[in-house]
Design a protein around this motif. Structure first.
Motif, PDB file in Angstrom:
ATOM      1  N   GLY A  41       6.787   3.298  17.765  1.00  0.00           N
ATOM      2  CA  GLY A  41       6.303   2.207  16.599  1.00  0.00           C
ATOM      3  C   GLY A  41       5.695   3.396  15.559  1.00  0.00           C
ATOM      4  N   ALA A  42       4.816   4.286  15.882  1.00  0.00           N
ATOM      5  CA  ALA A  42       4.036   5.253  15.242  1.00  0.00           C
ATOM      6  C   ALA A  42       4.892   6.204  14.423  1.00  0.00           C
ATOM      7  N   GLN A  43       6.145   6.469  15.296  1.00  0.00           N
ATOM      8  CA  GLN A  43       7.021   7.646  14.844  1.00  0.00           C
ATOM      9  C   GLN A  43       7.768   6.935  13.752  1.00  0.00           C
ATOM     10  N   LYS A  44       8.417   5.753  13.811  1.00  0.00           N
ATOM     11  CA  LYS A  44       9.140   5.084  12.897  1.00  0.00           C
ATOM     12  C   LYS A  44       8.004   4.896  11.528  1.00  0.00           C
ATOM     13  N   ASN A  45       7.209   4.460  11.581  1.00  0.00           N
ATOM     14  CA  ASN A  45       5.982   4.312  10.563  1.00  0.00           C
ATOM     15  C   ASN A  45       5.774   5.703   9.881  1.00  0.00           C
ATOM     16  N   LEU A  46       5.696   6.583  10.382  1.00  0.00           N
ATOM     17  CA  LEU A  46       5.551   7.764   9.976  1.00  0.00           C
ATOM     18  C   LEU A  46       6.615   8.455   9.157  1.00  0.00           C
ATOM     19  N   VAL A  47       7.867   8.211   9.687  1.00  0.00           N
ATOM     20  CA  VAL A  47       8.961   8.737   9.019  1.00  0.00           C
ATOM     21  C   VAL A  47       9.336   7.845   7.691  1.00  0.00           C
ATOM     22  N   ASP A  48       9.266   6.661   8.070  1.00  0.00           N
ATOM     23  CA  ASP A  48       9.438   5.485   6.976  1.00  0.00           C
ATOM     24  C   ASP A  48       8.475   5.989   5.767  1.00  0.00           C
ATOM     25  N   GLN A  49       7.190   6.395   6.074  1.00  0.00           N
ATOM     26  CA  GLN A  49       6.260   6.634   4.787  1.00  0.00           C
ATOM     27  C   GLN A  49       7.039   7.914   4.090  1.00  0.00           C
ATOM     28  N   MET A  50       7.135   8.962   4.923  1.00  0.00           N
ATOM     29  CA  MET A  50       7.616  10.166   4.408  1.00  0.00           C
ATOM     30  C   MET A  50       8.883   9.843   3.572  1.00  0.00           C
ATOM     31  N   VAL A  51       9.686   9.095   4.059  1.00  0.00           N
ATOM     32  CA  VAL A  51      11.092   9.007   3.073  1.00  0.00           C
ATOM     33  C   VAL A  51      11.071   7.824   2.287  1.00  0.00           C
ATOM     34  N   THR A  52      10.331   6.983   2.205  1.00  0.00           N
ATOM     35  CA  THR A  52      10.454   6.130   1.289  1.00  0.00           C
ATOM     36  C   THR A  52      10.205   6.373   0.030  1.00  0.00           C
ATOM     37  N   PRO A  53      11.250   5.674  -1.223  1.00  0.00           N
ATOM     38  CA  PRO A  53      10.865   5.804  -2.445  1.00  0.00           C
ATOM     39  C   PRO A  53      10.239   4.491  -3.110  1.00  0.00           C
ATOM     40  N   ASN A  54       9.699   3.638  -2.183  1.00  0.00           N
ATOM     41  CA  ASN A  54       8.957   2.541  -2.654  1.00  0.00           C
ATOM     42  C   ASN A  54       7.892   2.930  -3.727  1.00  0.00           C
ATOM     43  N   VAL A  55       7.679   2.275  -4.693  1.00  0.00           N
ATOM     44  CA  VAL A  55       6.743   2.653  -5.703  1.00  0.00           C
ATOM     45  C   VAL A  55       5.292   2.494  -5.414  1.00  0.00           C
ATOM     46  N   ASN A  56       5.304   1.293  -4.483  1.00  0.00           N
ATOM     47  CA  ASN A  56       4.093   0.896  -3.808  1.00  0.00           C
ATOM     48  C   ASN A  56       3.406   1.970  -2.870  1.00  0.00           C
ATOM     49  N   ASP A  57       3.972   2.855  -2.266  1.00  0.00           N
ATOM     50  CA  ASP A  57       3.799   3.653  -1.306  1.00  0.00           C
ATOM     51  C   ASP A  57       4.016   5.151  -1.272  1.00  0.00           C
ATOM     52  N   ASN A  58       4.831   5.628  -2.109  1.00  0.00           N
ATOM     53  CA  ASN A  58       5.139   7.073  -2.113  1.00  0.00           C
ATOM     54  C   ASN A  58       5.793   7.370  -3.485  1.00  0.00           C
ATOM     55  N   ASN A  59       5.109   7.955  -4.232  1.00  0.00           N
ATOM     56  CA  ASN A  59       5.521   8.319  -5.796  1.00  0.00           C
ATOM     57  C   ASN A  59       6.106   9.768  -5.836  1.00  0.00           C
ATOM     58  N   THR A  60       6.166  10.572  -4.844  1.00  0.00           N
ATOM     59  CA  THR A  60       6.436  11.830  -5.028  1.00  0.00           C
ATOM     60  C   THR A  60       7.746  12.290  -5.452  1.00  0.00           C
ATOM     61  N   LYS A  61       8.911  11.363  -4.994  1.00  0.00           N
ATOM     62  CA  LYS A  61      10.193  11.796  -5.374  1.00  0.00           C
ATOM     63  C   LYS A  61      10.291  11.434  -7.068  1.00  0.00           C
ATOM     64  N   LEU A  62       9.102  10.888  -7.674  1.00  0.00           N
ATOM     65  CA  LEU A  62       9.178  10.872  -9.011  1.00  0.00           C
ATOM     66  C   LEU A  62       8.358  11.845  -9.668  1.00  0.00           C
ATOM     67  N   TRP A  63       7.481  12.272  -9.026  1.00  0.00           N
ATOM     68  CA  TRP A  63       6.569  13.197  -9.369  1.00  0.00           C
ATOM     69  C   TRP A  63       7.274  14.603  -9.245  1.00  0.00           C
ATOM     70  N   VAL A  64       8.113  14.912  -8.327  1.00  0.00           N
ATOM     71  CA  VAL A  64       8.801  16.029  -8.446  1.00  0.00           C
ATOM     72  C   VAL A  64      10.172  16.078  -9.366  1.00  0.00           C
ATOM     73  N   GLN A  65      10.515  14.876  -9.913  1.00  0.00           N
ATOM     74  CA  GLN A  65      11.428  14.753 -10.751  1.00  0.00           C
ATOM     75  C   GLN A  65      12.965  14.686 -10.068  1.00  0.00           C
ATOM     76  N   TYR A  66      12.979  14.197  -8.904  1.00  0.00           N
ATOM     77  CA  TYR A  66      14.182  14.020  -8.362  1.00  0.00           C
ATOM     78  C   TYR A  66      14.769  12.629  -8.898  1.00  0.00           C
ATOM     79  N   LEU A  67      14.065  11.657  -8.967  1.00  0.00           N
ATOM     80  CA  LEU A  67      14.294  10.342  -9.465  1.00  0.00           C
ATOM     81  C   LEU A  67      13.402   9.860 -10.865  1.00  0.00           C
TER      82      LEU A  67
END
Length: 480
Positions: A41-67
């Protein structure tokens, strides 16, 4: 007769008493959870957080201007507060990853395995947990700066102090060194409970060494001697040498175990994101063969078009991510061979003894990136031959940080957090200022508001120690 009636009555009363006492027992949920389950469970939660583009959780794909966002552009304009994004990131990594890993370690440590093969794997399981914990703490330091560390995860201490981020980071690297030496690669670990390496300890050891390489490089500008020792030790331990070493989390085609990109772009039924102009424009200029592997052309024009940064972008008029990027079972990558080759190129450019020249590692990184995404070796050769890509041509007029930084950023596409860290360290590529920024470029997540209100004394000390609790505050390793 009376004695018989009294006896029957006593039996009934006793039975009823037992039944009443058992009414509050939860017979559906287990009284304890296996350590292996907690790890999974911890492994999945970790990777989910690293991968997700959800604006509530991880904005970095927007900040580095991929999306770029199509309608609601707050996050593209650096708004961290409206959705309480830092608190979500903080909570997921501390509560859903580190705490579960910590509990998994305790359970496995205290479990007396019955099967000899399980006893043999026990030590390696604990080392794998240690490596993933180190990785998670490194992300927290790279995100916030000073964080709770020595007093973290103690449920009896609700107001943990924050530790110095540079001290934490060096301690994590030292812990990695110990973990690398502790692996017994003749034995397995988690097997099917491990959705990255299926318990392969040789690959986990390579991951630990490659992580040490990445972390060592990050310290290069602030403590070059420590960084060089860490990097050279990591290479000697054995870092990734091909894509079969990649740390790829295995997602499935069926919900709820799909890639979070698929969840947010397809299953949500929303049309919130398009490609960003910054990456599309650079890849168009460079005739990058990865364009059709990353993105789709606009059907009406047959060309690649990115949304302007921080502005609303009509969904049908701009490029979308490719079918592969948004597929349900596309692996979640947290470290790969292409990134390792770029790190080795950086190390060689800094004069570290890692074998090979900056150009050799730079070329290997680009070739691996193109081929691993589905391009051909001929595509990669043609791409590298361009004066606008060739390492030797470019370093005659610009710094190695710009040359490596631009290409590393392209290769890290869809890996927002890693790309954000690379951009902050190397200061390339040059990103576009958004249309309506609420702050300067975010060099960090601000601390969660709940920390300010409930752990105010320690929050104040940490904020003062790093310079201020502002998005623009540069972290200890980001000197330029």
């Amino acid at each position: 007769m009376k004695k018989i009636i009294i006896l029957i009555t006593l039996v009934i009363i006793a039975s009823c008493s037992d039944n009443l006492e058992n009414l509050n027992e939860n017979i559906k949920d287990p009284s304890s959870v296996p350590g292996e389950t907690l790890f999974t469970g911890a492994q999945k939660n970790l990777v989910d957080q690293m991968v997700t583009p959800n604006v509530n959780d991880n904005n970095t794909k927007l900040w580095v201007q991929y999306l770029q966002e199509t309608t609601y552009t707050d996050e593209s304009n650096y708004d961290q507060i409206t959705r309480n994004i830092p608190a979500n990131h903080w909570s997921k990594l501390y509560k859903d990853v580190l705490k579960d890993l910590d509990e998994a370690s305790k359970v496995i440590t205290n479990t007396d395995y019955l099967l000899p093969e399980d006893i043999e794997k026990k030590a390696n399981k604990l080392v794998v947990i240690e490596v993933l914990s180190i990785y998670t703490y490194s992300i927290l330091v790279e995100t916030f700066g000073d964080i709770p560390y020595t007093e973290a995860l103690n449920i009896d201490n609700l107001l943990p102090k924050y530790d110095d981020s540079q001290t934490i980071y060096k301690n994590l690297i030292n812990r990695l060194s110990t973990a690398i030496d502790a692996f017994d690669t003749s034995k397995g670990s988690f097997d099917k409970a491990d959705n990255i390496y299926s318990g392969d300890t040789e690959l986990w050891k390579k991951f630990a060494a490659s992580l040490k390489l990445r972390m060592g490089i990050l310290l290069s500008d602030v403590d070059n001697t420590f960084a060089q020792n860490a990097v050279e030790e990591a290479v000697a331990s054995g870092v990734f040498t091909n894509r079969s070493d990649n740390a790829n989390y295995k997602y499935l085609a069926a919900s709820p175990n799909t890639n979070p990109v698929h969840t947010n772009l397809i299953l949500s039924g929303r049309q919130d994101f398009v490609a960003a102009a910054t990456i599309i424009d650079m890849m168009n200029t460079l005739n990058d063969p990865r364009r059709p592997l990353y993105f789709k052309v606009v059907p009406s024009t047959g060309i690649y078009v990115g949304g302007e940064i921080g502005s609303t972008s009509n969904y049908s008029s701009h490029s979308h991510v490719s079918d592969y990027v948004e597929a349900a079972d596309t692996p979640g990558v947290i470290l790969d061979y292409a990134e390792v080759e770029f790190l080795l190129a950086e190390a060689a450019a800094r004069g570290f003894a890692v074998g090979g020249t900056p150009k050799e590692h730079y070329d290997a990184a680009i070739i691996e990136s193109i081929e691993s995404w589905g391009g051909s070796n001929a595509d990669a050769t043609t791409y590298l031959a361009q004066p606008t890509v060739d390492y030797n041509t470019l370093t005659g007029s610009v710094t190695w940080k710009e040359v490596i930084g631009n290409q590393k950023w392209i290769a890290l596409f869809n890996r927002g957090i890693e790309a954000w860290t690379s951009v902050r360290l190397l200061d390339f590529p040059t990103l576009t200022a958004p249309a309506e920024p609420v702050s300067g470029f975010p060099n960090r997540y601000t601390y969660p508001i709940v920390e300010q209100t409930l752990n105010g004394t320690n929050w104040t000390s940490a904020s003062n120690a790093i310079g201020s609790d502002e998005p623009e505050t540069k972290l200890f390793w980001d000197l330029n």
